[in-house]
Design a protein around this motif. Structure first.
Motif, PDB file in Angstrom:
ATOM      1  N   UNK A 104       0.552  -4.659 -16.489  1.00  0.00           N
ATOM      2  CA  UNK A 104       0.279  -3.318 -17.200  1.00  0.00           C
ATOM      3  C   UNK A 104       1.644  -2.323 -16.733  1.00  0.00           C
ATOM      4  N   UNK A 118       4.938   3.714 -16.258  1.00  0.00           N
ATOM      5  CA  UNK A 118       4.863   5.166 -15.705  1.00  0.00           C
ATOM      6  C   UNK A 118       5.702   5.121 -14.500  1.00  0.00           C
ATOM      7  N   UNK A 128      -8.289   1.056  -9.311  1.00  0.00           N
ATOM      8  CA  UNK A 128      -7.723   2.330  -8.724  1.00  0.00           C
ATOM      9  C   UNK A 128      -6.262   2.568  -8.707  1.00  0.00           C
ATOM     10  N   UNK A 129      -5.814   3.614  -8.835  1.00  0.00           N
ATOM     11  CA  UNK A 129      -4.392   4.134  -8.982  1.00  0.00           C
ATOM     12  C   UNK A 129      -3.660   3.258  -7.898  1.00  0.00           C
ATOM     13  N   UNK A 130      -2.529   2.460  -8.299  1.00  0.00           N
ATOM     14  CA  UNK A 130      -1.525   1.813  -7.387  1.00  0.00           C
ATOM     15  C   UNK A 130      -0.123   1.856  -7.801  1.00  0.00           C
ATOM     16  N   UNK A 131       0.725   1.440  -6.814  1.00  0.00           N
ATOM     17  CA  UNK A 131       2.318   1.618  -7.131  1.00  0.00           C
ATOM     18  C   UNK A 131       2.595   0.232  -6.777  1.00  0.00           C
ATOM     19  N   UNK A 132       3.580  -0.126  -7.771  1.00  0.00           N
ATOM     20  CA  UNK A 132       4.205  -1.425  -7.512  1.00  0.00           C
ATOM     21  C   UNK A 132       5.776  -1.342  -7.912  1.00  0.00           C
ATOM     22  N   UNK A 140       3.595   3.094 -11.737  1.00  0.00           N
ATOM     23  CA  UNK A 140       2.074   3.239 -11.387  1.00  0.00           C
ATOM     24  C   UNK A 140       1.408   2.345 -12.138  1.00  0.00           C
ATOM     25  N   UNK A 141       0.406   1.567 -11.682  1.00  0.00           N
ATOM     26  CA  UNK A 141      -0.587   0.878 -12.252  1.00  0.00           C
ATOM     27  C   UNK A 141      -1.829   0.997 -11.828  1.00  0.00           C
ATOM     28  N   UNK A 142      -2.758   0.023 -11.994  1.00  0.00           N
ATOM     29  CA  UNK A 142      -4.091  -0.010 -11.308  1.00  0.00           C
ATOM     30  C   UNK A 142      -4.347  -1.329 -10.603  1.00  0.00           C
ATOM     31  N   UNK A 143      -5.006  -1.539  -9.872  1.00  0.00           N
ATOM     32  CA  UNK A 143      -5.494  -2.694  -9.037  1.00  0.00           C
ATOM     33  C   UNK A 143      -6.902  -3.348  -9.814  1.00  0.00           C
ATOM     34  N   UNK A 144      -7.442  -4.419  -9.131  1.00  0.00           N
ATOM     35  CA  UNK A 144      -8.383  -5.199 -10.058  1.00  0.00           C
ATOM     36  C   UNK A 144      -9.464  -4.187 -10.009  1.00  0.00           C
ATOM     37  N   UNK A 145      -9.498  -3.214  -9.278  1.00  0.00           N
ATOM     38  CA  UNK A 145     -10.707  -2.479  -9.455  1.00  0.00           C
ATOM     39  C   UNK A 145     -10.493  -1.190  -9.908  1.00  0.00           C
ATOM     40  N   UNK A 165       2.748  -5.383  -2.580  1.00  0.00           N
ATOM     41  CA  UNK A 165       2.316  -3.920  -2.711  1.00  0.00           C
ATOM     42  C   UNK A 165       0.977  -3.596  -2.099  1.00  0.00           C
ATOM     43  N   UNK A 166      -0.013  -4.621  -1.797  1.00  0.00           N
ATOM     44  CA  UNK A 166      -1.310  -4.132  -1.317  1.00  0.00           C
ATOM     45  C   UNK A 166      -0.914  -3.578   0.323  1.00  0.00           C
ATOM     46  N   UNK A 184      -5.640  -1.021  -1.262  1.00  0.00           N
ATOM     47  CA  UNK A 184      -5.941  -1.304  -2.660  1.00  0.00           C
ATOM     48  C   UNK A 184      -6.146  -3.111  -2.641  1.00  0.00           C
ATOM     49  N   UNK A 185      -6.849  -3.382  -3.950  1.00  0.00           N
ATOM     50  CA  UNK A 185      -6.624  -4.700  -4.116  1.00  0.00           C
ATOM     51  C   UNK A 185      -5.539  -5.336  -4.956  1.00  0.00           C
ATOM     52  N   UNK A 186      -5.536  -6.564  -5.248  1.00  0.00           N
ATOM     53  CA  UNK A 186      -4.160  -6.857  -6.109  1.00  0.00           C
ATOM     54  C   UNK A 186      -3.934  -6.006  -7.252  1.00  0.00           C
ATOM     55  N   UNK A 187      -2.719  -5.934  -7.565  1.00  0.00           N
ATOM     56  CA  UNK A 187      -2.154  -4.896  -8.509  1.00  0.00           C
ATOM     57  C   UNK A 187      -1.838  -5.510  -9.751  1.00  0.00           C
ATOM     58  N   UNK A 188      -2.038  -4.891 -11.003  1.00  0.00           N
ATOM     59  CA  UNK A 188      -1.811  -5.263 -12.231  1.00  0.00           C
ATOM     60  C   UNK A 188      -0.545  -4.778 -12.664  1.00  0.00           C
TER      61      UNK A 188
END
Lengths: 121, 437, 473
Positions: free
Chosen positions: C462, C468, B300-304, B293-298, B101-102, C455-459
């Motif tokens: 979640x 979503x 931030x909006x991210x996709x996976x 859609x999710x967030x990263x460890x900080x 993902x990153x 981005x860093x590692x993703x959750x």
């Protein structure tokens, strides 16, 4: 009232005159990791002791849930639909289904025996 | 011969030395008896110039028509330059499935936006990342609606034959039974549906607009289907959904279809783009890749890639589908097309087809090509033909025009899009007058 | 990260304009018409361009750098393929045009099929399936049709080794079969004794990847084929690893009855971020009567009374097949063989340079890929295969396939392909060794990698718990 365990890590609360209440053990939730979804049975489904009644998903795995009792599903915990994490945070107080039917207690373990087993894992 | 190898003879020797092996022994683990003891019986490799000349000559043996009046599942549309330019960016073209993902936010976000486009057009809550084509999307949707006590699927015969045939193949070995319902006047009639719905019906599948171009009475069919406890699957060309009521608004539980119209050329049938979207209720039954859609460890909006526990690499034989890929580049192409057109542009493209098809139909009527179905239609319609449909095809071909599809000896399925102007339609009508009487 | 295209939207902004309407308006009844516009982005052409240019910066293809993703064969995608696939004469033809007007396309598809027959040793191919998994499903339906036609109806089981891709059992399940899993031997090959134990007149087929997912050629393949055939079953070849053996050995000669290929792996067509691909299926003579509707052989549509039907519309991913044919013409018989040789040489070279520092799942010579186990590293440092992969991202190389095959713990599966140089591989080897040192000296650093990605590692927990799947409007 007593809580019995299957060696497949489900628990059932057996109480005279009441429906069986089924969930998964603390060991099971630790082994599974973060639970993201519970495929629960539907109301009215028939379940059989020793057979699958649904499954739980983590991000990268899926595990069958094996019923510790036989009978008809009379209630399903809807809260799990939106909060599967309850199985991680409080497994012994989070039930998955309630069943009206019968149980062969000989195939289950009492709490002390199961927890002793757990230590061996 | 073209070669895409890099290592020189000297490097090869260095590498063999490092391994401690001779080149001839590299394949020693293959039993000698099985080895191919001759060269492959294929031509020797060619240079780029030679290959290009050969392929160009093959391409030139295909007839490219200047006016195309045929659809039936593959439509000729205008593709804006921006679509081709952006969708041929190497970073998109040469990437793998976005497992890391990153490293793949661009691909993941493009799919997320595609999913959003599909949801907006169909009115659904969630879409997958796409499948091979419309027919396989329809076939994959069958598994989503089967229940323990409901295994029968009703399909209107106004769904494309290619789609019905694909569903038949997919369900050969499943416990679903397929019943094809006869339509009348181009659409599925309520009384026919009523007669066939029962407690074993899992779903009704219809197309809208359907194969004959007609608009089904989706609201009514939806009401009857749901009253019987079954689900409704609606198959659509998503371009028409810029103008038509969305499948969800008509009551559909699952929306599927072929999105080739969104910037993909006809290309002799592929690659195309199958879409699948559904309601929250059925979202976990949706097969294939899905981006969330999710967030990263900080934070931030991210996709996976998400909801993976549904899929074959985790469930193996318990998975309901073996889908392991999507048509990512086609989905990206479609998203670029939708963005470049915007809601107004899409509506205009669809409306050009709608208006011109109706104009063409009225004029055809005057020269003996009678509208077959007295039902509202979109940009496709069936007429009878005063002469053999094949003869019409041959006649128009002389003028570099691809006629509608002969769906019976004297019946033609016409399709009109924004690529054919009114004056071109008039030209076609002129040629048809030559033979119609 | 980037704004969503919808966040760039400005009311009433437009991109492409269309000609004015030239035909009278058609009013659709409100029963049919949409009452409000879909909330799609309203942007100008330049907005679209900048948006996707930005997304392209957050994507990584084989054109950007090394991509040793095991089992995926991320070889270089020649640009010539893109030029030929963009030819007007291939793009602007309708799939239902009369065959006499698409002779070039018919001839191309026939020639491609014939070439694939020669490369694999099969008798006929269908180019309709659009991906490997699609090919598997098609192949299993062919097997089912074969047995049914012979009234051999007891065959309800398919054998799959535990080292197989997940698509194998899933496809077999879709084709109505019950799956028998057989364990692998220490070479990742079929445990012949275990196979003997499960073979019976109820077995429809054995599905096999050879070279297998450990990158090893199964030396017992002849015996395995004989055993399965003797039991009345068929042999299915998963062509995921064909890149190792072109011109050396052919599945048809090994005894396989059905094969699927991945043209997007072996034949250099681009992966497109997940597709479109092409997963043709080849068969021996006895299965040809069941090939799908829409199959083209000898420039004609095959008309099989006993066909399994079609598995999608039309004839498959035509433009992908154009690319693969371009590649075969470019390399020719000699070039294909050299490609496989170099793929195998490259893999053995990388393995030779890594086998001291890491545990190789099987130490002997490999084919086109090999598998490392990082279990030892994890036990000693707490650093997992995933952590190492995330560390690789900071060096701008794509990580290998991780956690596959399932039979190897903390697996990293490395496939360099033939289109990489010794320098590139040396660089990668150096990075892996550095990361190993880092695992001992500063494990926390690796646990928080990557550092330089957008981005860093993703959750992902979640994402799966509270999906979503579309933009909030």
């Amino acid at each position: 009232m007593k809580r019995l365990y299957a060696n497949t890590h489900e628990w059932v609360i057996v109480e005279e005159g009441k429906d069986f209440v089924v969930g998964i053990s603390d060991y099971a939730q630790i082994a599974l990791g973060d639970i993201v979804f519970v495929n629960s049975p539907s109301l009215g489904d028939k379940v059989t002791q020793g057979e699958s009644f649904g499954d739980v998903e983590s991000v990268k795995a899926v595990s069958d849930l094996i019923s510790p009792v036989s009978g008809k599903v009379v209630a399903v915990n809807d809260a799990l639909l939106n909060a599967p994490e309850l199985l991680n945070s409080d497994p012994l107080n989070t039930w998955i289904m309630k069943v009206s039917g019968s149980v062969n207690e000989a195939e289950l373990l009492d709490e002390a025996t199961y927890l002793a087993l757990d230590k061996d894992h | 011969m073209a070669s895409y190898l890099l290592n020189t003879k000297a490097q090869e020797a260095e590498m063999l030395k490092a391994i401690g092996i001779e080149k001839k022994d590299l394949f020693n683990s293959i039993p000698t008896k099985l080895k191919l003891k001759r060269s492959l019986d294929l031509p020797k490799g060619l240079s780029e110039m030679e290959v290009l000349a050969k392929l160009t000559s093959l391409a030139n043996q295909n007839k490219v028509y200047s006016i195309i009046l045929r659809g039936a599942g593959s439509e000729h549309h205008f593709i804006p330059s921006v679509v081709k330019q952006l969708s041929s960016r190497e970073e998109f073209v040469s990437a793998y499935t976005p497992y890391q993902a990153e490293f793949s936010q661009g691909i993941l976000q493009s799919i997320f936006e595609y999913q959003t486009d599909i949801c907006e057009l169909t009115g659904m809550d969630g879409s997958n990342a796409s499948v091979y084509d419309g027919a396989s999307a329809a076939a994959e949707s069958i598994q989503m609606v089967l229940e323990r006590n409901r295994k029968e699927i009703l399909i209107a015969d106004s769904v494309s034959p290619e789609v019905i045939e694909t569903i038949m193949t997919y369900t050969t070995c499943s416990d679903a039974t397929i019943k094809v319902l006869k339509t009348k006047g181009g659409i599925l009639q309520e009384d026919v549906l009523k007669k066939n719905l029962n407690e074993n019906t899992a779903a009704l599948m219809i197309a809208n607009p359907n194969y004959f171009g007609c608009l089904e009475k989706v609201d009514e069919l939806s009401r009857l289907t749901h009253e019987a406890g079954a689900k409704l699957i609606v198959y659509s060309n998503p371009l028409t959904l810029a103008v038509l009521k969305s499948p969800r608004a008509c009551g559909a539980d699952i929306a599927v279809g072929e999105a080739q119209a969104f910037g993909l050329s006809m290309a002799f049938g592929g690659p195309y783009l199958g879409y699948m979207a559904t309601t929250n209720e059925l979202i976990r039954r949706l097969p294939g890749r899905i981006v969330g859609q999710t967030v990263d460890t900080e934070g931030k909006r991210s996709f996976v890639l998400t909801l993976q526990a549904r899929e074959q690499h985790i469930r193996r034989e318990k998975a309901t589908s073996s889908l392991c890929s999507n048509q990512a580049l086609c989905a990206l192409t479609a998203s670029v097309y939708v963005a470049a057109m915007g809601p107004v542009g899409l509506k205009e493209v669809a409306e050009h087809g709608l208006r011109r098809a109706h104009y063409f139909q009225k004029e055809l009527e005057k020269i003996g090509f009678k509208l077959k179905n007295d039902t509202p239609f979109f940009n496709e319609f069936v007429t009878t033909s005063p002469l053999a449909a094949k003869a019409v095809e041959r006649h128009l071909a002389q003028y570099n025009i691809l006629s509608g599809l002969d769906i019976a000896s004297h019946e033609i399925l016409w399709c009109v899009t924004e690529t054919t102007t009114k004056s071109q339609l008039d030209e076609v009508l002129g040629y048809l007058r030559e033979v119609a009487r | 990260m980037s704004k969503l295209i919808f966040e760039r939207s400005v009311k009433n902004r437009r991109g492409i304009t269309l000609p004015e309407f030239d035909c009278p308006e058609v009013i659709l009844d409100h029963e049919y018409a949409r009452s409000s516009s879909p909330r799609l982005a309203q942007v100008a052409e330049v907005d679209v361009v900048r948006h996707y240019m930005e997304l392209s910066r957050y994507a990584f293809g084989v054109d950007n750098g090394f991509y040793p993703l095991g089992s995926c064969t991320m070889k270089y995608n020649p640009k010539l393929n893109e030029t030929t696939a963009a030819l007007e004469g291939f793009n602007s033809i309708h799939p239902t045009q009369d065959p006499s007007t698409v002779k070039g396309a018919m001839s191309l598809l026939s020639n491609l099929s014939t070439s694939l027959c020669e490369i694999t040793g099969m008798d006929g191919f269908t180019l309709q399936p659009s991906a490997g998994a699609h090919g598997e499903f098609t192949g299993l339906l062919l097997i089912h049709a074969y047995h049914s036609d012979r009234k051999d109806l007891k065959r309800t089981k398919v054998i799959v080794p535990d080292s197989a891709h997940g698509t194998n059992p899933a496809s077999a399940n879709m084709a109505g079969y019950t799956i028998i899993n057989v364990p692998s031997n220490e070479l990742g090959g079929v445990d012949v004794e275990a196979l003997k134990g499960v073979l019976s007149d109820e077995v429809a087929a054995l599905m096999l990847t050879n070279p297998n997912t450990l990158g090893l050629f199964d030396p017992n393949i002849e015996e395995i084929a004989a055993l399965v055939h003797k039991a009345g079953g068929l042999l299915y070849y998963d062509g995921a690893n064909l890149n190792a053996i072109m011109g050396e050995v052919r599945p048809g000669d090994m005894g396989f009855d059905v094969v699927h290929l991945n043209l997007h792996k072996t034949f250099s067509t681009p992966h497109g971020g997940g597709g479109p691909g092409s997963g043709p299926v080849g068969v021996k003579k006895h299965l040809m009567p069941y090939l799908p509707k829409g199959t083209i052989i000898d420039e004609h549509f095959v008309e099989n009374e006993k066909t399994i039907g079609r598995v999608r519309s039309y004839y498959g991913n035509f433009l992908v097949n154009v690319r693969a044919y371009t590649y075969i013409l470019s390399l020719g018989s000699n070039g294909l063989k050299e490609a496989s040789e170099m793929a195998v040489l490259n893999a053995n070279y990388m393995m030779s340079q890594l086998k001291e520092a890491f545990t190789v799942a099987y130490p002997g010579p490999c084919m086109h890929e090999f598998v490392l186990s990082l279990q030892d590293l994890k036990d000693k440092t707490g650093i997992s295969a995933k952590d190492i992969c995330k560390g690789l991202l900071d060096y701008k190389v794509h990580p290998p396939t991780m956690y596959f095959p399932l039979i190897v713990h903390e697996a990293l599966m490395i496939e360099p392909t033939e289109t990489e140089s010794k320098e590139t591989m040396d660089e990668f080897i150096k990075i892996l060794l550095e990361l190993k040192d880092k695992a001992y000296s500063d494990p926390d650093y690796l646990k928080n990698a990557p550092y330089t990605t957008p981005i860093k590692r993703v959750d992902d927990v979640l994402a799966a718990r509270h999906p979503i799947l579309k933009a909030e409007m």
